[in-house]
Scaffold this motif. Structure first.
Motif, PDB file in Angstrom:
ATOM      1  N   SER A 140       0.825  -1.204   0.000  1.00 33.41           N
ATOM      2  CA  SER A 140       0.000   0.000   0.000  1.00 33.41           C
ATOM      3  C   SER A 140       0.870   1.269   0.000  1.00 33.41           C
ATOM      4  CB  SER A 140      -0.911   0.009   1.229  1.00 33.41           C
ATOM      5  OG  SER A 140      -1.617  -1.206   1.307  1.00 33.41           O
ATOM      6  N   ALA A 141       1.890   1.286   0.875  1.00 37.52           N
ATOM      7  CA  ALA A 141       2.725   2.483   0.981  1.00 37.52           C
ATOM      8  C   ALA A 141       3.460   2.757  -0.334  1.00 37.52           C
ATOM      9  CB  ALA A 141       3.731   2.323   2.121  1.00 37.52           C
ATOM     10  N   PHE A 142       4.015   1.701  -0.941  1.00 36.75           N
ATOM     11  CA  PHE A 142       4.775   1.900  -2.179  1.00 36.75           C
ATOM     12  C   PHE A 142       3.863   2.149  -3.375  1.00 36.75           C
ATOM     13  CE2 PHE A 142       9.050  -0.132  -0.860  1.00 36.75           C
ATOM     14  CZ  PHE A 142       9.529   1.126  -0.522  1.00 36.75           C
ATOM     15  N   ALA A 143       2.646   1.605  -3.351  1.00 35.85           N
ATOM     16  CA  ALA A 143       1.708   1.896  -4.442  1.00 35.85           C
ATOM     17  C   ALA A 143       1.388   3.392  -4.443  1.00 35.85           C
ATOM     18  CB  ALA A 143       0.431   1.069  -4.288  1.00 35.85           C
ATOM     19  N   ILE A 144       1.110   3.932  -3.244  1.00 38.01           N
ATOM     20  CA  ILE A 144       0.808   5.365  -3.145  1.00 38.01           C
ATOM     21  C   ILE A 144       2.047   6.188  -3.500  1.00 38.01           C
ATOM     22  CG2 ILE A 144       0.156   7.215  -1.547  1.00 38.01           C
ATOM     23  CD1 ILE A 144      -1.490   5.111   0.000  1.00 38.01           C
ATOM     24  N   LEU A 197      -6.133   0.385  -7.405  1.00 37.69           N
ATOM     25  CA  LEU A 197      -7.061   1.326  -6.789  1.00 37.69           C
ATOM     26  C   LEU A 197      -6.317   2.545  -6.250  1.00 37.69           C
ATOM     27  CD1 LEU A 197     -10.035   0.424  -6.727  1.00 37.69           C
ATOM     28  CD2 LEU A 197      -9.825   0.264  -4.249  1.00 37.69           C
ATOM     29  N   GLY A 198      -5.190   2.294  -5.557  1.00 40.76           N
ATOM     30  CA  GLY A 198      -4.389   3.393  -5.039  1.00 40.76           C
ATOM     31  C   GLY A 198      -3.915   4.307  -6.160  1.00 40.76           C
ATOM     32  N   LEU A 222      -5.239   4.676  -9.085  1.00 40.41           N
ATOM     33  CA  LEU A 222      -6.398   5.354  -9.678  1.00 40.41           C
ATOM     34  C   LEU A 222      -6.793   6.570  -8.842  1.00 40.41           C
ATOM     35  CD1 LEU A 222      -8.470   4.930 -12.019  1.00 40.41           C
ATOM     36  CD2 LEU A 222      -9.951   3.850 -10.338  1.00 40.41           C
ATOM     37  N   PHE A 223      -6.928   6.369  -7.530  1.00 41.61           N
ATOM     38  CA  PHE A 223      -7.357   7.455  -6.656  1.00 41.61           C
ATOM     39  C   PHE A 223      -6.347   8.603  -6.651  1.00 41.61           C
ATOM     40  CE2 PHE A 223     -10.187   4.558  -3.851  1.00 41.61           C
ATOM     41  CZ  PHE A 223     -11.192   4.660  -4.801  1.00 41.61           C
ATOM     42  N   VAL A 224      -5.067   8.268  -6.519  1.00 45.14           N
ATOM     43  CA  VAL A 224      -4.039   9.313  -6.521  1.00 45.14           C
ATOM     44  C   VAL A 224      -3.973   9.994  -7.884  1.00 45.14           C
ATOM     45  CG1 VAL A 224      -1.563   9.774  -6.324  1.00 45.14           C
ATOM     46  CG2 VAL A 224      -2.669   8.213  -4.709  1.00 45.14           C
ATOM     47  N   GLY A 225      -4.068   9.182  -8.946  1.00 48.60           N
ATOM     48  CA  GLY A 225      -3.979   9.717 -10.304  1.00 48.60           C
ATOM     49  C   GLY A 225      -5.124  10.660 -10.625  1.00 48.60           C
ATOM     50  N   LEU A 226      -6.303  10.367 -10.089  1.00 49.04           N
ATOM     51  CA  LEU A 226      -7.473  11.222 -10.322  1.00 49.04           C
ATOM     52  C   LEU A 226      -7.433  12.472  -9.451  1.00 49.04           C
ATOM     53  CD1 LEU A 226     -10.340   8.558 -10.568  1.00 49.04           C
ATOM     54  CD2 LEU A 226      -9.348   9.922 -12.422  1.00 49.04           C
ATOM     55  N   GLY A 227      -6.440  12.537  -8.559  1.00 48.86           N
ATOM     56  CA  GLY A 227      -6.313  13.725  -7.723  1.00 48.86           C
ATOM     57  C   GLY A 227      -7.346  13.773  -6.610  1.00 48.86           C
ATOM     58  N   LEU A 228      -7.880  12.599  -6.237  1.00 49.52           N
ATOM     59  CA  LEU A 228      -8.911  12.578  -5.196  1.00 49.52           C
ATOM     60  C   LEU A 228      -8.307  12.725  -3.793  1.00 49.52           C
ATOM     61  CD1 LEU A 228     -11.183   9.672  -6.479  1.00 49.52           C
ATOM     62  CD2 LEU A 228     -11.477  12.146  -6.743  1.00 49.52           C
ATOM     63  N   LEU A 247      -5.797   6.811   2.996  1.00 46.30           N
ATOM     64  CA  LEU A 247      -5.798   5.860   1.878  1.00 46.30           C
ATOM     65  C   LEU A 247      -4.882   4.676   2.188  1.00 46.30           C
ATOM     66  CD1 LEU A 247      -6.705   5.190  -1.023  1.00 46.30           C
ATOM     67  CD2 LEU A 247      -4.777   6.526  -1.861  1.00 46.30           C
ATOM     68  N   LEU A 248      -3.729   4.982   2.817  1.00 49.68           N
ATOM     69  CA  LEU A 248      -2.793   3.906   3.191  1.00 49.68           C
ATOM     70  C   LEU A 248      -3.463   2.912   4.131  1.00 49.68           C
ATOM     71  CD1 LEU A 248       0.081   2.650   3.417  1.00 49.68           C
ATOM     72  CD2 LEU A 248       0.488   4.229   5.303  1.00 49.68           C
ATOM     73  N   VAL A 249      -4.161   3.450   5.138  1.00 50.64           N
ATOM     74  CA  VAL A 249      -4.831   2.581   6.105  1.00 50.64           C
ATOM     75  C   VAL A 249      -5.916   1.746   5.421  1.00 50.64           C
ATOM     76  CG1 VAL A 249      -6.271   2.532   8.167  1.00 50.64           C
ATOM     77  CG2 VAL A 249      -4.338   4.127   8.027  1.00 50.64           C
ATOM     78  N   VAL A 250      -6.674   2.395   4.544  1.00 49.87           N
ATOM     79  CA  VAL A 250      -7.768   1.691   3.861  1.00 49.87           C
ATOM     80  C   VAL A 250      -7.227   0.571   2.973  1.00 49.87           C
ATOM     81  CG1 VAL A 250      -9.579   1.925   2.115  1.00 49.87           C
ATOM     82  CG2 VAL A 250      -9.353   3.640   3.945  1.00 49.87           C
TER      83      VAL A 250
END
Lengths: 201, 201, 201
Positions: A99-103, A156-157, A159-165, A175-178
């Protein structure tokens, strides 16, 4: 700032997951350090390679390297009897690293103003690359190819970061926790994607 | 000068070790040549990649490539009955390759005036990289992760060369003999580093 | 023109072969897409890396990427009962991919005016690289190292293209059919190269 925090968390988590798997495979002291280090830095190196950044970026991470060494030392010296389910802890730490490295990978690609598709690829590569190299070196089937949902959470990570959400640091930590929770829940409840089984000859 | 000698020795030794393992695994003629060549050049290619040198440096080694081909041909044609313990010879040649390439990689990094830590990493990568790729392709656990002390000797070589303790060619050749002997002694007497064994679930 | 056709054919064939092997190994939906994509683009990426082209060339293949995704989707949705011998089809598609990418890699090297030896290496790397990465990730012995003649056909393709024997598009398409047929015949009739078997200890 958030970038550094994610790099730190991911490095610690993957270094520990690599060290645990090395101990499970009965690697010696140096083998534990090598596998831990390769797991911690493999994903970022693979991403840099495929994104076209100089691989030497690897060598400017002196502080993170020390963080990895300390993490591996702690887990190597950790009293055996305090942890009863090492394998489970290995996959949990892997979940945090994923999760951390995906973000982190996604933030990295956003910084370079890459298109959303590349942000997702960077998230998946950075999140799962270190674990794939770790599992190959340990002679195991990569976690990403096992039954329980894995790479989806990196997608998913990305996508969310890329969309600027998730622009604010706080949102990113959430997001990391989720994502980590979703991956661990996948393991516990055996969440799977559709599998199409074809008979082997 | 010494650099060329170490490149030559390492190339011959790793090409032969790769060819022997390919024959053990019953690869065909072309498979033997492919695995031998990959073993001989894999470590240097991996090092160049991670140090940030153009991978094309690989292609300027025409002479060494011919040396590898000739070595593989000789070992392929070698009368079976003259060697009774192929596997043992495979690991002995691997020991020579490990030592020669560790020193060569360290000299290489010293030439680029890299810090001592990078010299050690270059020694380990160059010394063990080819063997790791060879073992992965052959579906085996890499030698570096097996019981007997392995990468320590590459670390030691990198350390000594990096500290400038072995400046004269003669001293470097002596270092090669010492490191190779230590690795072979590790195999014979089963020298091991501490192992922390944790139960698999 | 021919270049684009070979890229297209190779991408479709390798994407399908990767997807089939992923399904045989019971990978989930995302795993099938990941393995199919890696197989389709791995050989070209490896070649670019070793030839010294920027790895970013990978990301300018948006159209081929979509082609791979569509191919994988079709094979994933394909009615099970219409294909009785998936494994056989997997190796047949691999044969098409091997031949198409060997020719494509050779044309690529000829375009760069590389010497004949480099043209052959480019043909072998591009033709077999994707399949090697696929088999490693799936925990299988790479096809190139199995009994039936494999890489020879890529060498032959590289040689013919490098010598300039097949200049016209029509001749190249003929070469594709010939190489693919030779590979499939190798499988059916178990054509092998000489093997030197040495006893494992």
């Amino acid at each position: 700032m958030a970038w550094d925090v994610f790099s730190f968390i991911g490095t610690v988590a993957f270094a520990i997951s690599g060290a645990i798997i090395a101990m499970e495979e009965e690697y010696d002291l140096l083998g534990v350090y090598i596998l831990g280090t390769v797991t911690a830095f493999g994903g970022g190196a693979l991403r840099n390679l495929l994104i076209g950044l100089p691989p030497t970026a690897l060598w400017s991470q002196g502080l993170l390297f020390q963080v990895a060494i300390v993490s591996i030392t702690i887990i190597f010296l950790f009293p055996n009897h305090l942890i009863t389910h090492w394998e489970r802890w290995g996959t949990y730490f892997d979940a945090v690293g994923l999760s951390a490295f995906a973000i982190q990978g996604a933030l990295f690609a956003v910084e370079l103003e890459l298109p959303i598709s590349a942000v997702i690829v960077a998230a998946v590569l950075t999140g799962s690359g270190g674990g794939i190299i770790r599992d190959l070196l340990a002679g195991r089937r990569p976690l990403v190819f096992r039954r329980e949902i894995y790479a989806v959470w990196a997608v998913l990570g990305g996508l969310f970061v890329g969309l600027g959400l998730f622009k604010y640091d706080f949102a990113l930590y959430l997001l990391l926790v989720v994502l980590t929770s979703l991956r661990i829940l996948s393991l516990i409840y055996h969440w799977t994607l559709p599998v199409k089984s074809i008979a082997k000859k």
